[in-house]
Scaffold this active site. Structure first.
Site, PDB file in Angstrom:
ATOM      1  CG  HIS A 172      66.176   2.421  53.197  1.00 34.84           C
ATOM      2  ND1 HIS A 172      66.419   1.845  54.294  1.00 34.84           N
ATOM      3  CD2 HIS A 172      66.859   3.815  53.236  1.00 34.84           C
ATOM      4  CE1 HIS A 172      67.069   2.425  54.969  1.00 34.84           C
ATOM      5  NE2 HIS A 172      67.251   3.631  54.612  1.00 34.84           N
ATOM      6  CG  HIS A 186      69.573  11.945  53.462  1.00 37.28           C
ATOM      7  ND1 HIS A 186      69.819  10.817  52.384  1.00 37.28           N
ATOM      8  CD2 HIS A 186      69.918  11.156  54.601  1.00 37.28           C
ATOM      9  CE1 HIS A 186      69.832   9.700  53.037  1.00 37.28           C
ATOM     10  NE2 HIS A 186      70.112   9.848  54.165  1.00 37.28           N
TER      11      HIS A 186
END
Length: 407
Positions: free
Chosen positions: A250, A381
Protein backbone atom coordinates in the site's frame (compact mmCIF):
# COMPACT_ATOMS: atom_id res chain seq x y z
CA UNK A 1 21.14 3.69 -18.15
CA UNK A 2 18.98 2.18 -20.86
CA UNK A 3 15.34 2.94 -20.09
CA UNK A 4 13.11 -0.07 -20.57
CA UNK A 5 10.14 2.30 -20.48
CA UNK A 6 11.10 3.69 -23.88
CA UNK A 7 12.20 0.43 -25.48
CA UNK A 8 9.78 -0.89 -28.16
CA UNK A 9 10.76 -4.46 -27.30
CA UNK A 10 9.87 -3.97 -23.63
CA UNK A 11 6.58 -2.33 -24.52
CA UNK A 12 5.88 -5.26 -26.82
CA UNK A 13 6.66 -7.67 -23.98
CA UNK A 14 4.25 -5.81 -21.69
CA UNK A 15 1.58 -5.94 -24.38
CA UNK A 16 2.00 -9.68 -24.84
CA UNK A 17 1.70 -10.20 -21.09
CA UNK A 18 -1.42 -8.04 -21.01
CA UNK A 19 -3.01 -10.20 -23.72
CA UNK A 20 -1.97 -13.40 -21.96
CA UNK A 21 -3.47 -12.26 -18.66
CA UNK A 22 -6.75 -11.22 -20.27
CA UNK A 23 -6.93 -14.63 -21.95
CA UNK A 24 -6.60 -16.33 -18.59
CA UNK A 25 -9.81 -14.59 -17.53
CA UNK A 26 -11.94 -15.73 -20.43
CA UNK A 27 -13.98 -18.24 -18.37
CA UNK A 28 -14.77 -15.84 -15.55
CA UNK A 29 -18.57 -15.74 -15.85
CA UNK A 30 -20.63 -17.36 -13.07
CA UNK A 31 -23.91 -19.13 -13.95
CA UNK A 32 -25.91 -16.90 -11.55
CA UNK A 33 -24.30 -13.70 -12.87
CA UNK A 34 -21.10 -11.84 -12.08
CA UNK A 35 -17.60 -13.27 -11.85
CA UNK A 36 -16.38 -16.64 -10.64
CA UNK A 37 -13.27 -17.14 -8.63
CA UNK A 38 -10.66 -18.76 -10.89
CA UNK A 39 -8.40 -21.60 -9.78
CA UNK A 40 -4.71 -22.02 -10.55
CA UNK A 41 -5.50 -23.06 -14.13
CA UNK A 42 -8.10 -20.39 -14.85
CA UNK A 43 -10.98 -22.79 -14.36
CA UNK A 44 -14.08 -21.31 -12.72
CA UNK A 45 -14.92 -22.28 -9.14
CA UNK A 46 -18.67 -21.62 -9.02
CA UNK A 47 -19.00 -23.23 -5.60
CA UNK A 48 -17.27 -20.18 -4.10
CA UNK A 49 -20.10 -17.91 -5.19
CA UNK A 50 -19.76 -14.37 -6.52
CA UNK A 51 -18.06 -11.37 -4.91
CA UNK A 52 -18.89 -7.82 -5.96
CA UNK A 53 -15.27 -6.68 -5.74
CA UNK A 54 -14.04 -9.46 -8.02
CA UNK A 55 -16.89 -8.87 -10.49
CA UNK A 56 -16.15 -5.15 -10.61
CA UNK A 57 -12.42 -5.72 -10.99
CA UNK A 58 -12.98 -8.16 -13.82
CA UNK A 59 -15.36 -5.69 -15.48
CA UNK A 60 -12.51 -3.19 -15.25
CA UNK A 61 -10.05 -5.70 -16.78
CA UNK A 62 -12.30 -6.76 -19.66
CA UNK A 63 -13.41 -3.17 -20.18
CA UNK A 64 -9.77 -2.16 -20.58
CA UNK A 65 -9.22 -5.06 -22.96
CA UNK A 66 -12.28 -4.08 -25.00
CA UNK A 67 -11.08 -0.47 -25.14
CA UNK A 68 -7.70 -1.77 -26.35
CA UNK A 69 -9.39 -3.72 -29.13
CA UNK A 70 -9.04 -7.30 -27.87
CA UNK A 71 -11.88 -9.39 -29.37
CA UNK A 72 -14.10 -11.25 -26.91
CA UNK A 73 -13.64 -8.93 -23.99
CA UNK A 74 -16.53 -6.68 -24.93
CA UNK A 75 -18.99 -9.55 -24.54
CA UNK A 76 -17.51 -10.54 -21.19
CA UNK A 77 -17.69 -6.93 -20.03
CA UNK A 78 -21.38 -6.79 -20.96
CA UNK A 79 -22.05 -10.01 -19.05
CA UNK A 80 -20.16 -8.79 -15.98
CA UNK A 81 -22.08 -5.52 -16.12
CA UNK A 82 -25.29 -7.55 -16.14
CA UNK A 83 -24.13 -9.22 -12.94
CA UNK A 84 -23.68 -5.85 -11.27
CA UNK A 85 -27.01 -4.63 -12.60
CA UNK A 86 -28.85 -7.80 -11.62
CA UNK A 87 -28.15 -10.26 -8.80
CA UNK A 88 -25.37 -8.31 -7.05
CA UNK A 89 -27.40 -5.10 -6.91
CA UNK A 90 -29.85 -4.60 -4.06
CA UNK A 91 -32.80 -3.17 -5.96
CA UNK A 92 -34.87 -2.77 -2.80
CA UNK A 93 -32.42 -0.98 -0.51
CA UNK A 94 -29.84 0.37 -2.91
CA UNK A 95 -26.17 -0.40 -3.32
CA UNK A 96 -24.46 -3.71 -3.84
CA UNK A 97 -24.31 -6.93 -1.88
CA UNK A 98 -20.89 -8.12 -0.78
CA UNK A 99 -21.31 -11.73 -1.91
CA UNK A 100 -23.73 -14.19 -3.48
CA UNK A 101 -23.74 -17.87 -2.66
CA UNK A 102 -23.36 -20.40 -5.44
CA UNK A 103 -27.16 -20.44 -5.61
CA UNK A 104 -27.30 -16.69 -6.22
CA UNK A 105 -28.68 -15.82 -2.78
CA UNK A 106 -27.02 -12.72 -1.27
CA UNK A 107 -25.38 -12.84 2.14
CA UNK A 108 -26.00 -10.38 4.97
CA UNK A 109 -22.47 -9.02 5.18
CA UNK A 110 -21.90 -5.32 5.84
CA UNK A 111 -22.06 -2.88 2.94
CA UNK A 112 -18.47 -2.13 2.05
CA UNK A 113 -16.82 1.02 0.74
CA UNK A 114 -14.15 -1.27 -0.74
CA UNK A 115 -16.79 -3.08 -2.82
CA UNK A 116 -18.50 0.11 -3.91
CA UNK A 117 -15.23 1.80 -4.87
CA UNK A 118 -14.54 -1.03 -7.28
CA UNK A 119 -18.09 -0.77 -8.61
CA UNK A 120 -17.33 2.88 -9.44
CA UNK A 121 -14.03 1.92 -11.09
CA UNK A 122 -15.47 -0.96 -13.10
CA UNK A 123 -18.46 1.05 -14.30
CA UNK A 124 -16.29 4.05 -15.21
CA UNK A 125 -14.14 1.77 -17.35
CA UNK A 126 -17.24 0.20 -18.89
CA UNK A 127 -18.59 3.65 -19.82
CA UNK A 128 -15.28 4.50 -21.48
CA UNK A 129 -15.32 1.16 -23.31
CA UNK A 130 -18.85 1.95 -24.52
CA UNK A 131 -20.51 -0.99 -22.79
CA UNK A 132 -24.26 -0.47 -23.17
CA UNK A 133 -26.05 0.44 -19.95
CA UNK A 134 -22.91 1.30 -18.01
CA UNK A 135 -23.66 5.02 -17.93
CA UNK A 136 -27.06 4.53 -16.28
CA UNK A 137 -25.64 2.22 -13.64
CA UNK A 138 -22.72 4.57 -12.97
CA UNK A 139 -25.22 7.35 -12.22
CA UNK A 140 -26.81 5.10 -9.60
CA UNK A 141 -23.47 4.01 -8.15
CA UNK A 142 -22.18 7.56 -7.75
CA UNK A 143 -25.39 8.53 -5.97
CA UNK A 144 -25.06 5.61 -3.54
CA UNK A 145 -21.40 6.39 -2.90
CA UNK A 146 -22.04 10.07 -2.24
CA UNK A 147 -24.92 9.40 0.14
CA UNK A 148 -23.48 6.44 2.03
CA UNK A 149 -19.71 6.47 1.92
CA UNK A 150 -18.45 10.00 1.36
CA UNK A 151 -18.08 11.98 4.60
CA UNK A 152 -17.90 15.61 3.49
CA UNK A 153 -16.98 16.88 6.94
CA UNK A 154 -14.03 14.53 7.36
CA UNK A 155 -13.01 14.61 3.70
CA UNK A 156 -12.71 10.82 3.82
CA UNK A 157 -14.83 7.74 3.31
CA UNK A 158 -16.86 5.73 5.78
CA UNK A 159 -15.73 2.10 5.60
CA UNK A 160 -18.83 0.00 6.27
CA UNK A 161 -22.57 0.08 6.88
CA UNK A 162 -24.82 -2.60 8.27
CA UNK A 163 -26.47 -4.78 5.63
CA UNK A 164 -29.73 -2.82 5.93
CA UNK A 165 -27.95 0.57 5.78
CA UNK A 166 -29.22 1.41 9.26
CA UNK A 167 -25.90 2.08 10.97
CA UNK A 168 -22.32 2.84 9.93
CA UNK A 169 -19.55 0.82 11.56
CA UNK A 170 -17.10 2.72 13.79
CA UNK A 171 -14.11 1.30 11.92
CA UNK A 172 -12.37 3.49 9.34
CA UNK A 173 -9.79 2.08 6.95
CA UNK A 174 -7.12 3.46 4.65
CA UNK A 175 -7.44 0.59 2.15
CA UNK A 176 -10.99 1.47 1.12
CA UNK A 177 -10.04 5.14 0.89
CA UNK A 178 -7.09 4.26 -1.33
CA UNK A 179 -9.28 2.44 -3.82
CA UNK A 180 -11.82 5.23 -3.54
CA UNK A 181 -9.13 7.66 -4.74
CA UNK A 182 -8.50 5.51 -7.81
CA UNK A 183 -12.24 5.24 -8.47
CA UNK A 184 -12.81 8.97 -7.96
CA UNK A 185 -10.16 9.84 -10.53
CA UNK A 186 -11.86 7.52 -13.02
CA UNK A 187 -15.32 8.95 -12.27
CA UNK A 188 -14.04 12.51 -12.63
CA UNK A 189 -12.50 11.63 -15.97
CA UNK A 190 -15.59 9.96 -17.42
CA UNK A 191 -18.17 12.44 -16.08
CA UNK A 192 -16.18 15.67 -16.21
CA UNK A 193 -17.26 16.43 -12.64
CA UNK A 194 -14.27 17.95 -10.84
CA UNK A 195 -15.84 17.36 -7.43
CA UNK A 196 -14.60 13.76 -7.59
CA UNK A 197 -11.02 14.92 -8.18
CA UNK A 198 -11.37 17.35 -5.29
CA UNK A 199 -12.54 14.52 -3.03
CA UNK A 200 -9.59 12.36 -4.07
CA UNK A 201 -7.26 15.26 -3.27
CA UNK A 202 -8.77 15.65 0.21
CA UNK A 203 -8.13 11.98 0.98
CA UNK A 204 -4.55 12.42 -0.18
CA UNK A 205 -4.09 15.22 2.36
CA UNK A 206 -4.69 12.59 5.06
CA UNK A 207 -1.98 10.38 3.53
CA UNK A 208 0.50 13.26 3.39
CA UNK A 209 0.03 13.81 7.11
CA UNK A 210 0.20 10.13 7.99
CA UNK A 211 3.35 9.65 5.95
CA UNK A 212 5.00 12.58 7.70
CA UNK A 213 3.91 11.56 11.20
CA UNK A 214 4.77 7.85 10.91
CA UNK A 215 8.02 7.87 8.98
CA UNK A 216 6.48 6.61 5.75
CA UNK A 217 4.76 3.59 7.38
CA UNK A 218 1.08 4.24 6.87
CA UNK A 219 -1.39 3.26 9.58
CA UNK A 220 -4.25 1.36 7.97
CA UNK A 221 -6.85 1.13 10.74
CA UNK A 222 -8.71 3.87 12.62
CA UNK A 223 -11.72 4.49 14.82
CA UNK A 224 -14.64 6.73 13.83
CA UNK A 225 -12.66 9.81 14.86
CA UNK A 226 -9.76 8.80 12.62
CA UNK A 227 -7.48 7.96 15.54
CA UNK A 228 -4.99 5.30 14.36
CA UNK A 229 -5.22 1.85 15.96
CA UNK A 230 -1.68 0.53 15.54
CA UNK A 231 -2.46 -2.78 17.26
CA UNK A 232 -5.47 -3.66 15.10
CA UNK A 233 -5.52 -7.34 14.03
CA UNK A 234 -2.24 -8.15 15.75
CA UNK A 235 -3.71 -11.62 16.34
CA UNK A 236 -4.52 -11.94 12.60
CA UNK A 237 -1.42 -10.50 10.96
CA UNK A 238 -2.01 -12.16 7.57
CA UNK A 239 -5.57 -10.95 7.02
CA UNK A 240 -5.97 -10.43 3.25
CA UNK A 241 -7.70 -7.07 3.63
CA UNK A 242 -6.98 -5.73 7.14
CA UNK A 243 -3.58 -7.05 8.27
CA UNK A 244 -1.71 -5.83 11.33
CA UNK A 245 1.07 -3.32 10.88
CA UNK A 246 2.24 -1.40 7.83
CA UNK A 247 1.28 -2.92 4.46
CA UNK A 248 4.29 -2.60 2.17
CA UNK A 249 2.31 -2.79 -1.05
CA UNK A 250 0.00 0.00 0.00
CA UNK A 251 2.93 2.33 0.50
CA UNK A 252 3.90 1.65 -3.11
CA UNK A 253 0.33 1.95 -4.36
CA UNK A 254 -0.23 5.25 -2.57
CA UNK A 255 3.04 6.57 -4.00
CA UNK A 256 1.66 6.04 -7.49
CA UNK A 257 -1.83 7.37 -6.73
CA UNK A 258 -0.49 10.60 -5.25
CA UNK A 259 1.21 11.27 -8.58
CA UNK A 260 -1.99 10.47 -10.46
CA UNK A 261 -3.89 13.00 -8.36
CA UNK A 262 -1.22 15.64 -8.96
CA UNK A 263 -1.25 15.03 -12.72
CA UNK A 264 -5.04 14.98 -12.91
CA UNK A 265 -5.23 18.37 -11.19
CA UNK A 266 -2.66 19.79 -13.62
CA UNK A 267 -0.77 21.62 -10.87
CA UNK A 268 2.57 20.63 -9.38
CA UNK A 269 2.17 19.57 -5.77
CA UNK A 270 5.52 19.27 -3.98
CA UNK A 271 3.77 17.80 -0.94
CA UNK A 272 2.36 14.94 -2.99
CA UNK A 273 5.67 14.27 -4.75
CA UNK A 274 7.68 14.34 -1.52
CA UNK A 275 5.22 12.01 0.18
CA UNK A 276 5.24 9.65 -2.81
CA UNK A 277 9.03 9.42 -2.63
CA UNK A 278 8.96 8.94 1.15
CA UNK A 279 6.40 6.14 0.93
CA UNK A 280 8.28 4.46 -1.91
CA UNK A 281 11.63 4.62 -0.14
CA UNK A 282 10.20 3.33 3.13
CA UNK A 283 8.43 0.43 1.43
CA UNK A 284 11.62 -0.58 -0.37
CA UNK A 285 13.85 -0.18 2.66
CA UNK A 286 11.54 -2.17 4.95
CA UNK A 287 9.97 -4.59 2.53
CA UNK A 288 12.33 -5.61 -0.26
CA UNK A 289 14.32 -8.80 0.42
CA UNK A 290 14.01 -8.49 4.22
CA UNK A 291 15.41 -12.00 4.69
CA UNK A 292 18.06 -11.75 2.00
CA UNK A 293 15.90 -13.36 -0.67
CA UNK A 294 14.15 -11.46 -3.48
CA UNK A 295 10.61 -10.27 -3.01
CA UNK A 296 8.58 -7.90 -0.89
CA UNK A 297 7.31 -8.83 2.55
CA UNK A 298 3.56 -8.42 2.93
CA UNK A 299 3.68 -6.44 6.19
CA UNK A 300 6.06 -4.98 8.76
CA UNK A 301 5.70 -3.75 12.32
CA UNK A 302 6.07 -0.09 13.25
CA UNK A 303 9.85 -0.38 13.49
CA UNK A 304 10.10 -1.80 9.98
CA UNK A 305 10.64 -5.41 11.01
CA UNK A 306 8.87 -7.92 8.74
CA UNK A 307 5.76 -9.54 10.21
CA UNK A 308 4.35 -11.55 7.30
CA UNK A 309 7.14 -12.41 4.89
CA UNK A 310 4.98 -14.14 2.26
CA UNK A 311 5.39 -12.54 -1.15
CA UNK A 312 2.13 -11.35 -2.76
CA UNK A 313 1.83 -10.85 -6.50
CA UNK A 314 -0.08 -7.61 -6.13
CA UNK A 315 2.75 -5.99 -4.17
CA UNK A 316 5.24 -6.70 -6.95
CA UNK A 317 2.75 -5.37 -9.51
CA UNK A 318 2.32 -2.13 -7.58
CA UNK A 319 6.09 -1.84 -7.17
CA UNK A 320 6.80 -1.72 -10.90
CA UNK A 321 3.92 0.69 -11.50
CA UNK A 322 5.15 3.03 -8.75
CA UNK A 323 8.74 2.93 -9.98
CA UNK A 324 7.62 3.78 -13.52
CA UNK A 325 5.46 6.67 -12.28
CA UNK A 326 8.22 8.13 -10.13
CA UNK A 327 10.75 7.91 -12.93
CA UNK A 328 8.39 9.74 -15.29
CA UNK A 329 7.83 12.42 -12.66
CA UNK A 330 11.45 12.92 -11.55
CA UNK A 331 13.73 11.45 -14.23
CA UNK A 332 15.80 9.78 -11.50
CA UNK A 333 17.63 6.65 -12.67
CA UNK A 334 17.23 4.83 -9.37
CA UNK A 335 13.61 4.21 -10.22
CA UNK A 336 14.62 2.64 -13.53
CA UNK A 337 17.00 0.32 -11.69
CA UNK A 338 14.22 -0.72 -9.33
CA UNK A 339 11.78 -1.16 -12.22
CA UNK A 340 14.10 -3.55 -14.04
CA UNK A 341 14.96 -5.47 -10.88
CA UNK A 342 11.32 -6.05 -9.99
CA UNK A 343 10.20 -7.08 -13.47
CA UNK A 344 13.05 -9.61 -13.45
CA UNK A 345 11.71 -10.86 -10.11
CA UNK A 346 8.16 -11.12 -11.46
CA UNK A 347 9.37 -12.94 -14.57
CA UNK A 348 11.47 -15.36 -12.54
CA UNK A 349 9.05 -16.07 -9.71
CA UNK A 350 5.45 -14.97 -10.23
CA UNK A 351 4.57 -15.56 -13.87
CA UNK A 352 3.12 -19.03 -14.31
CA UNK A 353 3.76 -19.91 -17.93
CA UNK A 354 2.43 -23.42 -17.57
CA UNK A 355 -1.04 -22.74 -16.17
CA UNK A 356 -1.37 -19.01 -16.84
CA UNK A 357 -1.65 -15.72 -14.93
CA UNK A 358 0.63 -15.06 -11.93
CA UNK A 359 0.97 -17.01 -8.73
CA UNK A 360 -0.87 -14.93 -6.16
CA UNK A 361 1.34 -15.83 -3.21
CA UNK A 362 4.85 -17.22 -2.70
CA UNK A 363 6.44 -18.40 0.53
CA UNK A 364 9.81 -17.23 1.82
CA UNK A 365 11.53 -19.75 -0.47
CA UNK A 366 9.66 -18.29 -3.46
CA UNK A 367 7.48 -21.36 -3.91
CA UNK A 368 3.73 -21.05 -4.64
CA UNK A 369 1.74 -20.92 -1.40
CA UNK A 370 -1.89 -20.49 -0.35
CA UNK A 371 -1.81 -19.18 3.21
CA UNK A 372 -3.56 -15.90 2.36
CA UNK A 373 -4.80 -16.45 -1.20
CA UNK A 374 -5.92 -19.58 -3.01
CA UNK A 375 -6.31 -19.83 -6.74
CA UNK A 376 -5.83 -16.87 -9.08
CA UNK A 377 -9.03 -14.85 -8.74
CA UNK A 378 -7.59 -11.43 -9.44
CA UNK A 379 -6.19 -10.05 -12.69
CA UNK A 380 -6.58 -6.40 -11.70
CA UNK A 381 -3.12 -5.68 -10.26
CA UNK A 382 -1.15 -7.69 -12.82
CA UNK A 383 -3.05 -6.28 -15.80
CA UNK A 384 -2.53 -2.72 -14.57
CA UNK A 385 1.19 -3.43 -14.13
CA UNK A 386 1.40 -4.17 -17.87
CA UNK A 387 -0.48 -0.98 -18.81
CA UNK A 388 0.52 1.79 -16.40
CA UNK A 389 4.24 1.87 -17.34
CA UNK A 390 3.23 2.56 -20.95
CA UNK A 391 1.00 5.49 -20.07
CA UNK A 392 1.27 8.81 -18.28
CA UNK A 393 -0.25 9.47 -14.85
CA UNK A 394 -3.28 11.17 -16.41
CA UNK A 395 -5.85 10.80 -17.83
CA UNK A 396 -7.33 7.73 -16.14
CA UNK A 397 -6.22 4.32 -17.31
CA UNK A 398 -9.37 3.47 -19.29
CA UNK A 399 -9.47 6.78 -21.11
CA UNK A 400 -5.77 6.61 -21.95
CA UNK A 401 -6.22 3.12 -23.38
CA UNK A 402 -9.34 4.09 -25.32
CA UNK A 403 -7.56 7.10 -26.82
CA UNK A 404 -4.78 4.88 -28.19
CA UNK A 405 -2.18 5.64 -25.55
CA UNK A 406 -0.70 2.13 -25.76
CA UNK A 407 0.72 2.75 -29.24
Amino acid sequence: MISWLGQPTHRSWLDAEFRRLVGFGRDVLHPVGGACHLDDHGRPSPERGVHTWITARMLHVHGLAAAAGLPGSGGRARALLAGLEGPLRDAARGGWHHHLGADGIPDVAPRSCYDHAFVLLGLSTAVTAEVEGADRLLDEATDVFERRFWDETAGRCVDEWSADWSEPAPYRGLNANMHAVEAMLAVSDVTGERVWLDRASRICELVVGLGRDHGGRLPEHFDEHWTPDLEYNRERPDDPFKPYGATVGHGLEWARLLLHVEASAGVERPDLLTTAQTLFDRAVQDGWAPDGRPGFAYTTDWEGRPVVTARMHWVAAEAVAAAAALHRRTGEERYLTAYRTWWDHIDDCFIDRAAGSWWHQLDEDLRPATGVWSGKPDLYHAVQATLLPRLGPAPSLARAVAEGGLR
